[in-house]
Motif scaffolding. Structure first.
Motif, PDB file in Angstrom:
ATOM      1  N   CYS A 140      16.582   4.074  15.787  1.00  0.00           N
ATOM      2  CA  CYS A 140      17.063   2.751  15.411  1.00  0.00           C
ATOM      3  C   CYS A 140      17.662   2.124  16.663  1.00  0.00           C
ATOM      4  O   CYS A 140      18.540   2.712  17.300  1.00  0.00           O
ATOM      5  CB  CYS A 140      18.101   2.862  14.304  1.00  0.00           C
TER       6      CYS A 140
ATOM      7  N   ARG B 201      13.319   1.297  13.584  1.00  0.00           N
ATOM      8  CA  ARG B 201      13.858  -0.025  13.278  1.00  0.00           C
ATOM      9  C   ARG B 201      14.428  -0.617  14.562  1.00  0.00           C
ATOM     10  O   ARG B 201      15.059   0.084  15.343  1.00  0.00           O
ATOM     11  CB  ARG B 201      14.962   0.067  12.216  1.00  0.00           C
TER      12      ARG B 201
ATOM     13  N   TYR C 298      16.585  -4.081  16.067  1.00  0.00           N
ATOM     14  CA  TYR C 298      17.362  -5.271  15.761  1.00  0.00           C
ATOM     15  C   TYR C 298      17.818  -5.938  17.057  1.00  0.00           C
ATOM     16  O   TYR C 298      17.950  -5.288  18.091  1.00  0.00           O
ATOM     17  CB  TYR C 298      18.592  -4.915  14.926  1.00  0.00           C
TER      18      TYR C 298
ATOM     19  N   ASP D 135      11.991 -10.965  12.652  1.00  0.00           N
ATOM     20  CA  ASP D 135      12.817 -11.176  11.464  1.00  0.00           C
ATOM     21  C   ASP D 135      13.968 -10.177  11.363  1.00  0.00           C
ATOM     22  O   ASP D 135      14.621 -10.069  10.322  1.00  0.00           O
ATOM     23  CB  ASP D 135      11.963 -11.114  10.196  1.00  0.00           C
ATOM     24  N   THR D 136      14.235  -9.446  12.439  1.00  0.00           N
ATOM     25  CA  THR D 136      15.366  -8.513  12.452  1.00  0.00           C
ATOM     26  C   THR D 136      16.345  -8.910  13.560  1.00  0.00           C
ATOM     27  O   THR D 136      16.892  -8.072  14.261  1.00  0.00           O
ATOM     28  CB  THR D 136      14.888  -7.059  12.661  1.00  0.00           C
TER      29      THR D 136
END
Length: 247
Positions: free
Chosen positions: A41, A64, A66, A84-85
């Motif tokens: 992440c 993931r 961000y 979209d993160t």
């Protein structure tokens, strides 16, 4: 940072020698550090146009990814990249819980903060990383190297290697690598920066380059990326620290 600077970055990040070369240097320092890790992440603090976020996804095992940036100028560019993160947020108030991330990147961000803001931002980076998590941070080097580009990007402070290490270690990080970069071109850049300061220029260095300049300057950074796998540079236009949150 000015709106036109964000647009210039968006237009040039995929091909301008500086961006391409600094990604090669980032990979040289991160590849070994991240080898063998499970899907991670990742958070990119001050993600700008979002290009680096997509690059991290493509290069590493990322589950993931961000990004946060404080500027509303970035929002339209995130849409163009179908991100979209990402969120509008300050680096010193990250909208995440403690210990969420395996890797945190910060590419030329805290130089725009005052001393207290930088301390808060680094403390937040430490908070949201997992124990053993990796931080990669790069900032412009040397206060005396201020020039017109620093006016364009609202520079507050340019760092030495010692300053950046001490800042991170005061927040609880353990330094793994600390080096300068963009070193082979350093002496060519010094007169340009100092002259632009004397002239009172506010012109950005982010602008299209000729194919020859891209090849020559990009080639210099590519050589550096290979050398940095084995050594550190004692000076340069950027300072980089790779650190871990102590387990």
């Amino acid at each position: 940072m000015r709106e036109d600077e964000y647009r210039a970055m968006y237009d040039l990040e995929d091909r301008m020698w500086w961006y391409v070369g600094m990604r090669a240097i980032t990979a040289a320092l991160l590849d070994r550090e991240l080898a063998g890790r499970d899907p991670m992440c990742v958070l990119d603090v001050g993600c700008g146009t979002g290009y680096a976020l997509n690059w991290l996804r493509s290069r590493y095992a990322v589950e993931r990814a961000y990004g946060v940036d404080l500027s509303p100028h970035a929002v339209a560019l995130w849409r163009l990249r179908d991100l979209d993160t990402v969120a509008l947020a300050s680096g010193d108030r990250l909208p995440f819980g403690a210990g969420e991330f395996d890797l945190l990147t910060c590419f030329d961000v805290i130089y725009q903060l005052d001393d207290e803001g930088a301390r808060r931002a680094v403390a937040e980076m430490h908070r949201v990383l997992k124990p053993g998590g990796v931080l990669f941070i790069r900032e412009p080097a040397y206060e005396w190297m201020r020039g017109g580009h620093d006016v364009a990007v609202a520079t507050r402070h340019r760092y030495t290697r010692g300053e950046l290490r001490r800042l991170l270690e005061s927040a609880g990080f353990a330094t793994r690598r600390a080096t300068y970069a963009n070193s082979l071109l350093f002496w060519a850049a010094v007169p340009h920066r100092l002259l632009s300061r004397l002239q009172g220029s506010g012109e950005s260095d982010v602008k299209p380059a000729s194919p020859l300049v891209n090849r020559v300057f990009g080639g210099a950074l590519n050589i550096e990326s290979k050398l940095l796998r084995r050594m550190a540079f004692p000076f340069g236009l950027s300072v980089i620290v790779v650190a871990r949150k102590k387990a």
